[in-house]
Motif scaffolding. Structure first.
Motif, PDB file in Angstrom:
ATOM      1  N   GLU A   1     -19.705 -24.979 -48.758  1.00  0.00           N
ATOM      2  CA  GLU A   1     -19.935 -25.542 -50.087  1.00  0.00           C
ATOM      3  C   GLU A   1     -19.430 -26.974 -50.170  1.00  0.00           C
ATOM      4  OE1 GLU A   1     -21.515 -24.045 -52.505  1.00  0.00           O
ATOM      5  OE2 GLU A   1     -21.667 -22.062 -51.589  1.00  0.00           O
ATOM      6  N   HIS A   2     -20.001 -27.732 -51.075  1.00  0.00           N
ATOM      7  CA  HIS A   2     -19.379 -29.015 -51.416  1.00  0.00           C
ATOM      8  C   HIS A   2     -18.633 -28.837 -52.732  1.00  0.00           C
ATOM      9  CE1 HIS A   2     -22.136 -30.245 -54.651  1.00  0.00           C
ATOM     10  NE2 HIS A   2     -23.118 -29.735 -53.933  1.00  0.00           N
ATOM     11  N   GLY A   3     -17.649 -29.711 -52.955  1.00  0.00           N
ATOM     12  CA  GLY A   3     -16.837 -29.525 -54.155  1.00  0.00           C
ATOM     13  C   GLY A   3     -15.854 -30.645 -54.384  1.00  0.00           C
ATOM     14  N   LEU A   4     -14.757 -30.316 -55.034  1.00  0.00           N
ATOM     15  CA  LEU A   4     -13.787 -31.288 -55.517  1.00  0.00           C
ATOM     16  C   LEU A   4     -13.226 -32.148 -54.391  1.00  0.00           C
ATOM     17  CD1 LEU A   4     -12.176 -32.233 -58.028  1.00  0.00           C
ATOM     18  CD2 LEU A   4     -10.435 -30.538 -57.387  1.00  0.00           C
ATOM     19  N   ALA A   5     -13.240 -33.450 -54.604  1.00  0.00           N
ATOM     20  CA  ALA A   5     -12.709 -34.395 -53.629  1.00  0.00           C
ATOM     21  C   ALA A   5     -11.185 -34.396 -53.645  1.00  0.00           C
ATOM     22  CB  ALA A   5     -13.240 -35.798 -53.917  1.00  0.00           C
TER      23      ALA A   5
ATOM     24  N   ARG B   1     -12.083 -25.141 -43.148  1.00  0.00           N
ATOM     25  CA  ARG B   1     -11.839 -26.558 -42.866  1.00  0.00           C
ATOM     26  C   ARG B   1     -12.608 -27.417 -43.856  1.00  0.00           C
ATOM     27  NH1 ARG B   1     -15.544 -29.371 -39.451  1.00  0.00           N
ATOM     28  NH2 ARG B   1     -17.368 -28.122 -38.812  1.00  0.00           N
ATOM     29  N   ARG B   2     -12.057 -28.577 -44.095  1.00  0.00           N
ATOM     30  CA  ARG B   2     -12.676 -29.550 -44.992  1.00  0.00           C
ATOM     31  C   ARG B   2     -13.236 -30.705 -44.175  1.00  0.00           C
ATOM     32  NH1 ARG B   2     -11.091 -28.410 -50.261  1.00  0.00           N
ATOM     33  NH2 ARG B   2      -9.196 -27.150 -50.488  1.00  0.00           N
ATOM     34  N   PHE B   3     -14.334 -31.265 -44.649  1.00  0.00           N
ATOM     35  CA  PHE B   3     -14.962 -32.383 -43.966  1.00  0.00           C
ATOM     36  C   PHE B   3     -15.877 -33.096 -44.950  1.00  0.00           C
ATOM     37  CE2 PHE B   3     -17.168 -28.425 -43.257  1.00  0.00           C
ATOM     38  CZ  PHE B   3     -18.488 -28.703 -43.554  1.00  0.00           C
ATOM     39  N   SER B   4     -16.477 -34.168 -44.503  1.00  0.00           N
ATOM     40  CA  SER B   4     -17.359 -34.954 -45.364  1.00  0.00           C
ATOM     41  C   SER B   4     -18.760 -34.981 -44.768  1.00  0.00           C
ATOM     42  CB  SER B   4     -16.828 -36.387 -45.490  1.00  0.00           C
ATOM     43  OG  SER B   4     -17.642 -37.158 -46.344  1.00  0.00           O
ATOM     44  N   VAL B   5     -19.744 -34.871 -45.634  1.00  0.00           N
ATOM     45  CA  VAL B   5     -21.153 -34.958 -45.228  1.00  0.00           C
ATOM     46  C   VAL B   5     -21.814 -36.099 -45.996  1.00  0.00           C
ATOM     47  CG1 VAL B   5     -23.380 -33.770 -45.166  1.00  0.00           C
ATOM     48  CG2 VAL B   5     -21.277 -32.493 -44.697  1.00  0.00           C
TER      49      VAL B   5
ATOM     50  N   SER C   1     -21.208 -35.682 -53.672  1.00  0.00           N
ATOM     51  CA  SER C   1     -21.452 -34.383 -53.044  1.00  0.00           C
ATOM     52  C   SER C   1     -20.971 -34.322 -51.593  1.00  0.00           C
ATOM     53  CB  SER C   1     -22.946 -34.058 -53.090  1.00  0.00           C
ATOM     54  OG  SER C   1     -23.697 -35.074 -52.452  1.00  0.00           O
ATOM     55  N   SER C   2     -20.308 -35.358 -51.105  1.00  0.00           N
ATOM     56  CA  SER C   2     -19.896 -35.407 -49.703  1.00  0.00           C
ATOM     57  C   SER C   2     -18.760 -34.458 -49.335  1.00  0.00           C
ATOM     58  CB  SER C   2     -19.509 -36.839 -49.318  1.00  0.00           C
ATOM     59  OG  SER C   2     -20.641 -37.668 -49.238  1.00  0.00           O
ATOM     60  N   PRO C   3     -17.713 -34.289 -50.163  1.00  0.00           N
ATOM     61  CA  PRO C   3     -16.599 -33.420 -49.760  1.00  0.00           C
ATOM     62  C   PRO C   3     -17.060 -31.968 -49.632  1.00  0.00           C
ATOM     63  CG  PRO C   3     -15.948 -34.861 -51.563  1.00  0.00           C
ATOM     64  CD  PRO C   3     -17.435 -34.963 -51.445  1.00  0.00           C
ATOM     65  N   CYS C   4     -16.855 -31.386 -48.450  1.00  0.00           N
ATOM     66  CA  CYS C   4     -17.324 -30.025 -48.182  1.00  0.00           C
ATOM     67  C   CYS C   4     -16.198 -29.170 -47.620  1.00  0.00           C
ATOM     68  CB  CYS C   4     -18.480 -30.044 -47.182  1.00  0.00           C
ATOM     69  SG  CYS C   4     -20.035 -30.685 -47.851  1.00  0.00           S
ATOM     70  N   VAL C   5     -16.393 -27.863 -47.710  1.00  0.00           N
ATOM     71  CA  VAL C   5     -15.471 -26.895 -47.127  1.00  0.00           C
ATOM     72  C   VAL C   5     -16.291 -25.754 -46.536  1.00  0.00           C
ATOM     73  CG1 VAL C   5     -15.167 -25.677 -49.321  1.00  0.00           C
ATOM     74  CG2 VAL C   5     -13.418 -25.481 -47.540  1.00  0.00           C
ATOM     75  N   LEU C   6     -15.870 -25.289 -45.362  1.00  0.00           N
ATOM     76  CA  LEU C   6     -16.565 -24.210 -44.665  1.00  0.00           C
ATOM     77  C   LEU C   6     -15.524 -23.224 -44.161  1.00  0.00           C
ATOM     78  CD1 LEU C   6     -19.470 -24.628 -42.105  1.00  0.00           C
ATOM     79  CD2 LEU C   6     -17.616 -23.024 -41.682  1.00  0.00           C
ATOM     80  N   GLY C   7     -15.715 -21.945 -44.447  1.00  0.00           N
ATOM     81  CA  GLY C   7     -14.721 -20.980 -44.002  1.00  0.00           C
ATOM     82  C   GLY C   7     -15.092 -19.550 -44.325  1.00  0.00           C
TER      83      GLY C   7
ATOM     84  N   LEU D   1     -24.024 -23.709 -50.022  1.00  0.00           N
ATOM     85  CA  LEU D   1     -24.436 -24.787 -50.920  1.00  0.00           C
ATOM     86  C   LEU D   1     -25.042 -24.239 -52.207  1.00  0.00           C
ATOM     87  CD1 LEU D   1     -25.989 -27.185 -48.242  1.00  0.00           C
ATOM     88  CD2 LEU D   1     -23.667 -27.222 -49.178  1.00  0.00           C
ATOM     89  N   VAL D   2     -24.384 -23.211 -52.769  1.00  0.00           N
ATOM     90  CA  VAL D   2     -24.910 -22.571 -53.970  1.00  0.00           C
ATOM     91  C   VAL D   2     -23.858 -22.383 -55.056  1.00  0.00           C
ATOM     92  CG1 VAL D   2     -24.500 -20.224 -53.131  1.00  0.00           C
ATOM     93  CG2 VAL D   2     -26.307 -20.640 -54.792  1.00  0.00           C
ATOM     94  N   LEU D   3     -22.581 -22.224 -54.692  1.00  0.00           N
ATOM     95  CA  LEU D   3     -21.553 -21.964 -55.707  1.00  0.00           C
ATOM     96  C   LEU D   3     -21.364 -23.153 -56.641  1.00  0.00           C
ATOM     97  CD1 LEU D   3     -18.862 -20.059 -53.607  1.00  0.00           C
ATOM     98  CD2 LEU D   3     -20.677 -19.129 -55.064  1.00  0.00           C
ATOM     99  N   CYS D   4     -21.839 -24.314 -56.244  1.00  0.00           N
ATOM    100  CA  CYS D   4     -21.784 -25.489 -57.119  1.00  0.00           C
ATOM    101  C   CYS D   4     -22.713 -25.351 -58.314  1.00  0.00           C
ATOM    102  CB  CYS D   4     -22.151 -26.744 -56.329  1.00  0.00           C
ATOM    103  SG  CYS D   4     -23.828 -26.680 -55.626  1.00  0.00           S
ATOM    104  N   SER D   5     -23.733 -24.493 -58.197  1.00  0.00           N
ATOM    105  CA  SER D   5     -24.768 -24.463 -59.231  1.00  0.00           C
ATOM    106  C   SER D   5     -24.832 -23.154 -60.015  1.00  0.00           C
ATOM    107  CB  SER D   5     -26.142 -24.741 -58.606  1.00  0.00           C
ATOM    108  OG  SER D   5     -26.453 -23.767 -57.631  1.00  0.00           O
TER     109      SER D   5
END
Length: 225
Positions: A148-152, A197-201, A210-216, A119-123
């Motif tokens: 990270e969260h990012g582009l929907a 994987r992509r998911f929503s928070v 800020s809901s669309p997220c990716v973890l990998g 949750l840092v590359l956005c900033s």
């Protein structure tokens, strides 16, 4: 040992109001919002020397596996860094919290088995440069773990994200940008993309910018002839 950069001041980032807000909301989000489970998934199996980019108030520290020999945790914001130092003292693995910015990491090249971006590359101010620096400090074959969260994926939300990024969102949320394409940026920086994987928070309810997220995971390639 970390080396202080000649190009970046000790407090390259200063968002005291946002830091106080984040310190409160992040703890609640970890417990009630399920973010803690994503942190556990992010760090599962990581080992060796690790550099964490933008450690915030140190919520990852208690989750590092025992196979981690050392964590160098970079946090540029002074208020959050103080909280991270306190969290480091409670961690089960050695954690050294240092100042600095992602665009000029104050450490030697090829010094780490893994890098963590949570949750840092956005900033970060310059995403390509920050990823280039992460690639530099990883050993060949080293892992970049990212959450990270990012582009929907949907056009409507993506348009909303871009509009907010041009106006109020970065001002309100410590330089955060909601519409960055993390996966594309990681690939463009020369990493080999692994599983993600992509998911929503949150997973249910109202979707926020800020809901669309990716973890990998991605890896620095081994040198080729």
């Amino acid at each position: 040992m970390p080396m202080r950069s000649r190009n970046v001041p000790r407090d390259a980032v200063h968002h005291p109001l946002f830091a106080r807000f984040y310190a409160r909301i992040s703890v609640t989000a970890d417990v009630k919002g399920g973010i803690g489970a994503y942190r556990d998934e992010l760090l599962a199996g990581v080992s060796g020397r690790v550099i964490e980019i933008g450690a915030g108030n140190g919520l990852n520290f208690a989750r590092y596996p025992s196979a981690v020999s050392e964590v160098i945790a970079l946090e540029p914001e002074r208020s959050l860094r103080k909280l991270a130092v306190e969290a480091a003292q409670r961690a089960d693995v050695p954690v050294d919290v240092v100042p600095g910015a992602a665009e000029a990491l104050p450490v030697k090249s090829e010094a780490f088995e893994a890098a963590v971006a949570s949750l840092v590359l956005c900033s970060v101010r310059n995403l390509p440069r920050a990823l280039s620096e992460i690639r530099r400090v990883l050993r060949p074959g080293g892992e970049l773990r990212f959450f990270e969260h990012g582009l929907a994926g949907g056009r409507g939300m993506a348009r909303t994200q871009r509009a907010l990024d041009r106006t109020v969102w970065p001002l309100l949320f410590g330089g955060c940008h909601t519409s960055r394409d993390t996966i594309a940026a990681i690939e463009a920086a020369g990493f080999e993309l692994g599983t993600y994987r992509r998911f929503s928070v949150p997973e249910g309810g109202i979707r926020l910018p800020s809901s669309p997220c990716v973890l990998g995971v991605a890896r620095r390639p081994f040198a080729t002839d």
